[in-house]
Design an enzyme around this catalytic site. Sequence first.
Site, short mmCIF file in Angstrom:
data_model
loop_
_atom_site.label_atom_id
_atom_site.label_comp_id
_atom_site.label_asym_id
_atom_site.label_seq_id
_atom_site.Cartn_x
_atom_site.Cartn_y
_atom_site.Cartn_z
N LYS A 52 0.83 -1.19 0.00
CA LYS A 52 0.00 0.00 0.00
C LYS A 52 0.87 1.25 0.00
O LYS A 52 2.01 1.25 0.48
CB LYS A 52 -0.92 0.01 1.22
CG LYS A 52 -1.82 -1.21 1.32
CD LYS A 52 -2.75 -1.31 0.12
CE LYS A 52 -3.68 -2.50 0.23
NZ LYS A 52 -4.58 -2.62 -0.93
N HIS A 109 -8.65 -8.73 -9.65
CA HIS A 109 -8.45 -8.36 -8.25
C HIS A 109 -9.07 -9.37 -7.29
O HIS A 109 -10.22 -9.78 -7.45
CB HIS A 109 -9.08 -6.98 -8.01
CG HIS A 109 -9.12 -6.54 -6.58
ND1 HIS A 109 -10.24 -6.69 -5.79
CD2 HIS A 109 -8.18 -5.97 -5.80
CE1 HIS A 109 -9.99 -6.21 -4.58
NE2 HIS A 109 -8.74 -5.78 -4.56
#
Length: 379
Positions: A180, A311
Amino acid sequence: MKITKVRAHPITTKLDKVYWTSRGAWGSYNMILVVVETDEGLTGYGQINKTPLKEIATVVEELEEVILGMDALAHEAVWNRVLDLTVPHLELGKADSVRPRYGEGKRIAIMAALGGIDIALWDIKGKAANLPLWRLLGGDRREVPAYASGGYYEEGYSPLAVIDEMASYVAQGYTAVKMKCGGSDLKSEIARISGVRKVIGDADLMLDANGAYNLKDAETAIKAFEPYNIFWFEEPLHWYDSTRGLARLADCTNVPLASGESELHSWAVRDLIDLGKIRYVQFDCTRAGGVTEGLRIGAYALAHGLQIALHHDPQVHGHLVAAMPHGYCVEGFPRPERDPVWHHLYTERPDIAAGKMTLTDKPGLGIEIDWKMVEKWKI
């Protein structure tokens, strides 16, 4: 083969700590297991990776009356009948007849519900043909690349803890890792990213911003990150400028852009491909639309020379990636404490190890459910 029952099992489990992205905090893992039964004894399983759980689960079970008795193998007919509930129909003599059954505020829920049902129907289709889904879709490979997904900001830990985490994935045999970004100031982000690059060597490094930046800040960020050999920059822009803005961002960097997991349907992904200059398509069949929509998007991406990197939920998406000539990779989840459903919900599922997902020859999705865990986690 007729559809006889549709059920939703919303489940949630508390995580060991709170995990952060730039978008917010998560202290629990949530999903909805969809079960579709037929009059020939075949049962299909679908998964929904979306919230709010109770609202979406309610829509799933409301849809039973809509598709009850339909041919379980006619996925296009089922898909279109459900989508048709979201558009207006005029019935003369009734003042409110132009309203759709599921109006604007319900679109996210119905597209998620449709996705879970559609996945279950494809599971049934594979079982009826006695073929794994990847073979039913025309695939000839059972192994697909998987990257290690993680790198969250964790409650009680330094943001630099990501360095050791990413190194541990490479030690497990992964040749690509994702972390992230966008959750702290630029200087801190550079420290995290440069530290990770140093310990992972030549492994691919993917960055997921979760919509952290406006266009100007994204341009600044990617220029600062470029020296660390970034493989892709995922969902960098705020939600309101996440299509045309991506094209402007692409023009100022050589780092490939990846996006699509937040889109609800193929029409939106079409615009993302046409206008956004992305190179990796990350649609999520478990959030919206199901396998049927994933295949449509895959065909459009192929015609435009883009790679497919769907995803989440590799137990579903691995089959599509394996069947598509431009299927690039799936997302893997090495940490049981962060992704307990992948590690504990299934008694049978495809395996991910050392950067590869290996699909099985079991019919349909090739999964079996641990119903004790469903009961433990069900809300």
